[in-house]
Motif scaffolding. Structure first.
Motif, short mmCIF file in Angstrom:
data_model
loop_
_atom_site.label_atom_id
_atom_site.label_comp_id
_atom_site.label_asym_id
_atom_site.label_seq_id
_atom_site.Cartn_x
_atom_site.Cartn_y
_atom_site.Cartn_z
N GLN A 71 0.85 -1.18 0.00
CA GLN A 71 0.00 0.00 0.00
C GLN A 71 0.89 1.24 0.00
N TRP A 72 0.52 2.23 -0.77
CA TRP A 72 1.23 3.50 -0.76
C TRP A 72 0.46 4.46 0.12
N LEU A 73 1.05 4.84 1.25
CA LEU A 73 0.37 5.67 2.24
C LEU A 73 1.29 6.81 2.66
N ASP A 74 0.69 7.81 3.31
CA ASP A 74 1.51 8.86 3.90
C ASP A 74 2.38 8.24 4.98
N LYS A 75 3.55 8.84 5.23
CA LYS A 75 4.49 8.19 6.14
C LYS A 75 3.98 8.03 7.56
N ASP A 76 3.04 8.85 8.00
CA ASP A 76 2.48 8.71 9.35
C ASP A 76 1.22 7.86 9.39
N GLU A 77 0.73 7.45 8.26
CA GLU A 77 -0.53 6.69 8.18
C GLU A 77 -0.24 5.19 8.37
#
Length: 121
Positions: A71-77
């Protein structure tokens, strides 16, 4: 000592149902110094007449794997949980033959293949 031949004694022992058995080797606990001395002795012998690369070993290992999607997510997600598609884990057996100089051969068991007495090659 008994004024009979060794063969006569062996014949009589056989007639009464005894069989010859060899003693079992019982390993004894070695100190670290004794282990180090044995290793250094083997290495010294190997330098004089190389033999360690003539020793071949084989090992089999079951590898359990599960294909997961990334999954490509924001680094804090945190990653989102998704249900598993298959409740059965996939396994694969790898067989590795090696000598002192490295891996000689490796093979993977075909998926879905069962281990039987005839599965030797």
């Amino acid at each position: 000592m008994y004024n009979v031949s060794k063969q006569t004694i062996l014949t009589h022992l056989s007639q009464i149902g005894t069989v010859e058995k060899l003693d079992k080797w019982i390993p004894r606990a070695s100190t670290n110094a004794q282990k180090e001395e044995a290793c250094l002795s083997l290495l010294s012998c190997n330098k004089a007449e190389p033999f360690l690369n003539q020793i071949i070993t084989c090992d089999e290992k079951w590898i359990t794997y599960d294909k997961r999607s990334s999954q490509w997510l924001d680094k804090d997600e945190p990653p989102k949980h998704c249900p598993k598609r298959d409740i059965h884990q996939k396994t694969l057996m790898v067989t590795v033959w090696r000598s002192g100089s490295g891996v000689i051969h490796h093979s993977f068991m075909e998926p879905g293949q069962s281990i039987t007495a005839n599965l030797s090659g």
